[in-house]
Design an enzyme around this catalytic site. Structure first.
Site, mmCIF file in Angstrom:
data_model
loop_
_atom_site.group_PDB
_atom_site.id
_atom_site.type_symbol
_atom_site.label_atom_id
_atom_site.label_comp_id
_atom_site.label_asym_id
_atom_site.label_seq_id
_atom_site.Cartn_x
_atom_site.Cartn_y
_atom_site.Cartn_z
ATOM 1 C CG ASN A 8 3.461 -2.903 -1.286
ATOM 2 O OD1 ASN A 8 3.777 -2.619 -0.120
ATOM 3 N ND2 ASN A 8 2.384 -3.602 -1.572
ATOM 4 N NE ARG A 89 -0.254 -0.774 0.391
ATOM 5 C CZ ARG A 89 -0.487 -1.912 1.007
ATOM 6 N NH1 ARG A 89 0.391 -2.894 0.937
ATOM 7 N NH2 ARG A 89 -1.575 -2.078 1.700
ATOM 8 C CG HIS A 178 -7.840 -2.539 1.499
ATOM 9 N ND1 HIS A 178 -8.717 -3.373 2.148
ATOM 10 C CD2 HIS A 178 -6.679 -3.212 1.400
ATOM 11 C CE1 HIS A 178 -8.113 -4.515 2.444
ATOM 12 N NE2 HIS A 178 -6.869 -4.433 2.001
ATOM 13 N NE ARG A 235 -5.361 -8.707 8.698
ATOM 14 C CZ ARG A 235 -5.264 -7.971 7.604
ATOM 15 N NH1 ARG A 235 -6.233 -7.142 7.260
ATOM 16 N NH2 ARG A 235 -4.198 -8.039 6.837
ATOM 17 C CD GLU A 380 -4.142 -1.774 -3.403
ATOM 18 O OE1 GLU A 380 -3.960 -2.939 -3.821
ATOM 19 O OE2 GLU A 380 -4.230 -1.499 -2.201
#
Ligand code: AMP
Length: 397
Positions: A8, A89, A178, A235, A380
């Site tokens: 990642n 990723r 996601h 956010r 993940e």
């Protein structure tokens, strides 16, 4: 036994995990942090030990060189030939990728042209990929996209009600994010609880929900970018779009400054004035801080609203899953959310059990609950490792 590397790459960090497949055994993990700095850090966790070194890591190529050197030096592998595939990723796959792909020049080009949709990550993913390609030129590489799982949405779920020509000409639509996590959770939800209609709540510093039917995503909360959906650490999530114009007039700030504020200074941080981390907000909330209290309630209400709408979208639900940093660890936020939906959805929750669960899988609904509610830690990286293994066995992805 093949070993595969899940990577990642961010703009200033590169996280990795090495797996032995098909056992899905994590052999080692770690990261290079503060890439681009003189005081960067290289971390390797192996055999219960954590090796940390502070040194200059000026680019991703150096980070990968350090990693490969360390794997041999600490005896993680006898030879780098043992690594049979590297899975990267990638956050944004746009309209091009509905599943993982060979990281070939075509994929590289598509990720590059998708940069405007993900300016924060796209180029960093490419840096990570190129660094590995340089170091291990003969090892296959694949790209695993956060958006791919959501490509099964129907037009009425992914289109925005803007002039249609903008949707078509600029590919301006909902992509979600996601997806790798929601996919992992959907697989476990079906396997462990027999669920066909799943509402998956990946709530961490970034948060998104997905409505999943028969293993396929039908709706998700994040939008064109990860700014959409529920409120998050920094956010806003969804808002009336006129907030942008109104605040520009009130504050004199331009669209770009406000966009930055909506991304980096809003959410838990902006509302509470305390922190983007729910551990701090929860503490302030409980000690009477009014802004922290409203931040907690606002977040829970937003998540609850999505759960309600996905219940309708799925024609009912068999399972609600909580996952990621908040979903796995915070009994407080799980309870706030569940209290907001339990009456309407006929949920019966064991709140005593909920208060004890942190970071492990558990069913927190009672047998008489109309919908099961479970906490499932997400993974993940193991999804990336599985796709790598598929690439090795099938010779293609
Ligand atoms: P993630 O992005 O999934 O790694 O989630 C990170 C976020 O999860 C943190 O910023 C916190 O807001 C939240 N978090 C992690 N641990 C806890 C905890 N024990 N209690 C409350 N929130 C937590």
């Amino acid at each position: 036994m093949p070993k595969v590397m899940a990577v990642n790459a961010g703009s200033s960090s590169l996280k990795y995990k090495l797996y032995q497949m098909p056992e899905e055994k994590e052999i080692c993990s770690g990261m290079a942090d503060k890439i681009g700095h003189e005081d960067a850090a290289f971390i390797l966790k192996f055999n219960g030990e954590k090796h940390v070194e502070t040194l200059p890591i000026l680019d991703h190529t150096k980070a990968v060189a350090l990693l490969l050197e360390a794997l041999v030096k600490f005896g993680v592998v006898a030879s780098l030939d043992e690594i049979e595939c590297v899975g990267h990723r990638v956050v944004q796959g746009g309209k091009y990728f509905s599943k993982s792909a060979e990281f070939d020049p075509d994929t590289e080009h598509k990720i590059d042209i998708l940069t405007p949709l993900d300016p924060l990550h796209a180029q960093a993913h490419l840096l990570g990929f190129r660094a590995f390609k340089k170091a291990l030129p003969n090892v296959p590489a694949i790209a695993v996209f956060d958006t791919a799982f959501h490509q099964t949405m129907e037009e009425e779920d992914y289109l925005f009600p803007i002039p249609y020509e903008y949707s078509v000409k600029y590919d301006c639509r909902r992509y979600g994010a996601h997806g790798t996590s929601h996919n992992y959770l959907a697989i476990l939800g079906e396997k462990n609880y027999g669920a066909k209609r799943i509402i998956s709540c990946h709530i961490g510093s970034g948060s998104s929900l997905a409505a999943i039917k028969d293993g396929k995503c039908v709706a998700t909360s994040m939008g064109l970018t990860p700014l959409g959906g529920v409120m998050m650490g920094t956010r806003t999530g969804d808002m009336d779009p006129s907030v942008m114009d109104y605040l520009a007039t009130c504050t004199g700030k331009d669209v770009h400054e406000l966009y930055d504020i909506f991304n980096k200074k809003s959410g838990f941080l902006g509302v509470s004035g305390v922190s983007n981390d729910t551990r701090d907000v929860e503490e302030a909330d409980k000690s009477g801080n009014k802004q922290a209290q409203i931040a907690s309630k606002l977040f829970a209400r937003r998540v609850a609203d999505y759960i309600g709408s996905y219940y309708v979208r799925l024609g009912g639900a068999d399972l609600i899953i909580f996952s990621a940093g908040i979903g796995e660890n915070s009994a407080y936020y799980r309870e706030l959310i569940l209290k907001d939906v339990e009456e309407a959805l006929g949920l019966k929750i064991d709140y005593e059990l909920n208060s004890k669960i942190r970071g492990k899988e558990a069913l927190i609904s009672l047998p008489e609950s109309k919908i099961k509610v479970a906490i499932i830690p997400t993974d993940e990286e193991v999804m990336i490792a599985r796709d790598c293994y598929k690439r090795i066995v099938d010779g293609r992805i």
